[in-house]
Design a protein around this motif. Structure first.
Motif, PDB file in Angstrom:
ATOM      1  N   UNK A   1       0.825  -1.214   0.000  1.00  0.00           N
ATOM      2  CA  UNK A   1       0.000   0.000   0.000  1.00  0.00           C
ATOM      3  C   UNK A   1       0.858   1.262   0.000  1.00  0.00           C
ATOM      4  N   UNK A   2       1.956   1.239   0.757  1.00  0.00           N
ATOM      5  CA  UNK A   2       2.835   2.413   0.821  1.00  0.00           C
ATOM      6  C   UNK A   2       3.474   2.740  -0.515  1.00  0.00           C
ATOM      7  N   UNK A   3       3.915   1.714  -1.227  1.00  0.00           N
ATOM      8  CA  UNK A   3       4.541   1.947  -2.537  1.00  0.00           C
ATOM      9  C   UNK A   3       3.488   2.283  -3.600  1.00  0.00           C
ATOM     10  N   UNK A   4       2.297   1.709  -3.476  1.00  0.00           N
ATOM     11  CA  UNK A   4       1.208   2.129  -4.367  1.00  0.00           C
ATOM     12  C   UNK A   4       0.945   3.628  -4.206  1.00  0.00           C
ATOM     13  N   UNK A   5       1.032   4.111  -2.958  1.00  0.00           N
ATOM     14  CA  UNK A   5       0.806   5.538  -2.718  1.00  0.00           C
ATOM     15  C   UNK A   5       1.779   6.390  -3.517  1.00  0.00           C
ATOM     16  N   UNK A   6       3.058   5.967  -3.585  1.00  0.00           N
ATOM     17  CA  UNK A   6       4.046   6.689  -4.404  1.00  0.00           C
ATOM     18  C   UNK A   6       3.543   6.793  -5.851  1.00  0.00           C
ATOM     19  N   UNK A   7       3.154   5.649  -6.406  1.00  0.00           N
ATOM     20  CA  UNK A   7       2.774   5.596  -7.827  1.00  0.00           C
ATOM     21  C   UNK A   7       1.508   6.401  -8.099  1.00  0.00           C
ATOM     22  N   UNK A   8       0.563   6.337  -7.165  1.00  0.00           N
ATOM     23  CA  UNK A   8      -0.716   7.046  -7.334  1.00  0.00           C
ATOM     24  C   UNK A   8      -0.522   8.560  -7.258  1.00  0.00           C
ATOM     25  N   UNK A   9       0.322   9.012  -6.342  1.00  0.00           N
ATOM     26  CA  UNK A   9       0.483  10.452  -6.134  1.00  0.00           C
ATOM     27  C   UNK A   9       1.549  11.085  -7.025  1.00  0.00           C
ATOM     28  N   UNK A  10       2.414  10.281  -7.611  1.00  0.00           N
ATOM     29  CA  UNK A  10       3.506  10.822  -8.440  1.00  0.00           C
ATOM     30  C   UNK A  10       3.018  11.814  -9.502  1.00  0.00           C
ATOM     31  N   UNK A  11       1.972  11.501 -10.274  1.00  0.00           N
ATOM     32  CA  UNK A  11       1.540  12.464 -11.302  1.00  0.00           C
ATOM     33  C   UNK A  11       1.115  13.813 -10.720  1.00  0.00           C
ATOM     34  N   UNK A  12       0.537  13.803  -9.528  1.00  0.00           N
ATOM     35  CA  UNK A  12       0.033  15.035  -8.919  1.00  0.00           C
ATOM     36  C   UNK A  12       1.166  15.953  -8.473  1.00  0.00           C
ATOM     37  N   UNK A  13       2.324  15.368  -8.213  1.00  0.00           N
ATOM     38  CA  UNK A  13       3.494  16.140  -7.771  1.00  0.00           C
ATOM     39  C   UNK A  13       4.507  16.329  -8.899  1.00  0.00           C
ATOM     40  N   UNK A  14       4.049  16.100 -10.118  1.00  0.00           N
ATOM     41  CA  UNK A  14       4.911  16.288 -11.288  1.00  0.00           C
ATOM     42  C   UNK A  14       6.143  15.384 -11.250  1.00  0.00           C
ATOM     43  N   UNK A  15       5.977  14.215 -10.664  1.00  0.00           N
ATOM     44  CA  UNK A  15       7.039  13.208 -10.648  1.00  0.00           C
ATOM     45  C   UNK A  15       6.750  12.243 -11.800  1.00  0.00           C
ATOM     46  N   UNK A  16       7.344  12.518 -12.944  1.00  0.00           N
ATOM     47  CA  UNK A  16       6.925  11.848 -14.174  1.00  0.00           C
ATOM     48  C   UNK A  16       7.878  10.751 -14.664  1.00  0.00           C
ATOM     49  N   UNK A  17       8.751  10.293 -13.796  1.00  0.00           N
ATOM     50  CA  UNK A  17       9.650   9.218 -14.209  1.00  0.00           C
ATOM     51  C   UNK A  17       8.856   7.975 -14.610  1.00  0.00           C
ATOM     52  N   UNK A  18       9.297   7.339 -15.679  1.00  0.00           N
ATOM     53  CA  UNK A  18       8.660   6.108 -16.144  1.00  0.00           C
ATOM     54  C   UNK A  18       8.760   4.997 -15.099  1.00  0.00           C
ATOM     55  N   UNK A  19       9.694   5.172 -14.159  1.00  0.00           N
ATOM     56  CA  UNK A  19       9.868   4.158 -13.118  1.00  0.00           C
ATOM     57  C   UNK A  19       8.611   3.985 -12.276  1.00  0.00           C
ATOM     58  N   UNK A  20       7.843   5.055 -12.102  1.00  0.00           N
ATOM     59  CA  UNK A  20       6.610   4.921 -11.312  1.00  0.00           C
ATOM     60  C   UNK A  20       5.605   4.013 -12.011  1.00  0.00           C
ATOM     61  N   UNK A  21       5.560   4.095 -13.333  1.00  0.00           N
ATOM     62  CA  UNK A  21       4.681   3.190 -14.088  1.00  0.00           C
ATOM     63  C   UNK A  21       5.162   1.752 -13.956  1.00  0.00           C
TER      64      UNK A  21
END
Length: 372
Positions: free
Chosen positions: A244-264
């Protein structure tokens, strides 16, 4: 031991130079707290030996020292601790001593030595120490402030000071339980909206975690698959998975302009991990409350968009918002479909209903309301 023998033991140890006295004390501590018959008196003596002869925190009268242990003595102590834990053959006894040395009441005071010991164990590596460190994280809580401080220290040592460090690549094979607990703790450090300025994981940390999980779909639940060995009568605490904690990173990344392909890539690896989770009754892999955690940040972003005088259609069509909602919906759909979610699922679904419109999210909510 009698009072006289306690005093005699301390007098003998005081005649020895450091680090010899620390080494002798550590052996004696193991005998006191891991013997067939243990007592409060033995534990008290063991705690006294730790404070005076190992960590040099008090003088012979029990008064607290104002000066911290010197760098030279600290180095010698690390060598003694490393040798002791790597040579120990009884895992239950080893874990017991480790937990006693770095208990919840002393974890802050001894955090520096603990983090250096675990850092060395991760770099060499030493599975024996990492198993005990993993047990320590679970017993104190792998999302606790103590575990998060240890995780922060390891991030500094291996991902901030030495960018691109590859020494940890084989760690999931050597100490999977420790890595799983580390991932749970490190997930708590980043993308937290209660902080004034949310911080984001260093690129090479994100890359390493993504590679870990992509190549080992069972890594996230490793700490739940093997129970920590503790002394008779002790209750082993259940590990919280990092899912759940790592899903939170991936879910919120777009909102904080964290656009690395690594999140996908990480998001996909986490979804794959969910599909590999064996069914348990009751489920224990993902907490419903933790899955709902991103809702607050998504709504904060949504409210900021509303302040920009945009139309509702413009807001709903916002690309980062929709990407975030898609990822949240995917995480929840797969988690619920494999029946690995514990806690109040109804509350989770109710939380989701306050979110801005998203086609996939609407389908997920409707589907699981119907099943219920």
């Amino acid at each position: 031991m009698s009072v006289a023998s306690d005093i005699n033991l301390k007098q003998v140890l005081r005649k020895l130079e450091y680090p010899v006295c620390a080494k002798e004390s550590l052996t004696k501590i193991g005998e006191l707290i891991c013997g067939r018959i243990t007592s409060i008196k033995n534990m008290d003596l063991a705690l006294d030996l730790m404070s005076e002869f190992i960590f040099c925190e008090v003088d012979r009268r029990g008064n607290k020292k104002t000066n911290a242990i010197s760098p030279l003595l600290e180095l010698q102590l690390l060598e003694i601790l490393f040798d002791y834990f790597t040579s120990a053959t009884n895992e239950s006894a080893k874990n017991t001593v480790f937990l006693s040395l770095f208990s919840g009441t002393t974890a802050v005071l001894r955090a520096g030595i603990l983090s250096k010991l675990v850092s060395v164990a991760a770099g060499i590596p030493s599975p024996s120490i990492l198993v005990s460190a993993s047990t320590w994280m679970q017993q104190l809580g792998n999302t606790s402030i103590h575990s998060c401080k240890l995780a922060e220290s390891l991030v500094t040592d291996y991902f901030a000071l030495i960018p691109g460090n590859s020494r940890l690549k084989t760690l999931p094979e050597i100490a999977p339980q420790f890595v799983a607990n580390f991932l749970t703790a490190v997930a708590e450090i980043y993308f937290m909206d209660h902080k004034k300025e949310p911080t984001f994981p260093p690129y090479n940390l994100l890359e390493t975690i993504t590679n870990f999980i992509s190549s080992n779909s069972s890594l996230c639940i490793a700490a739940q698959q093997r129970q920590a060995l503790l002394p008779p009568g002790a209750i082993a605490m259940e590990a919280t998975t990092p899912i759940a904690g790592l899903f939170r990173w991936c879910i919120l990344a777009p909102l904080y302009n964290q656009n690395s392909e690594l999140y996908s890539q990480l998001h996909l690896a986490l979804l794959d991990s969910l599909l590999e989770i064996p069914y348990t009754n009751p489920p224990k892999a993902v907490c419903a409350q933790h899955l709902a955690a991103p809702v607050r940040s998504i709504m904060m972003y949504f409210n900021e968009l509303k302040k920009q005088n945009k139309s509702l259609n413009e807001i709903i069509e916002d690309a980062p918002l929709q990407k975030s909602l898609d990822r949240q919906a995917q995480a929840i759909q797969v988690s619920l479909s494999v029946r690995c979610v514990y806690g109040k699922v109804d509350d989770l679904l109710n939380h989701l209903q306050v979110l801005p419109y998203n086609k996939l999210m609407k389908i997920v909510i409707h589907t699981h309301k119907q099943i219920k």
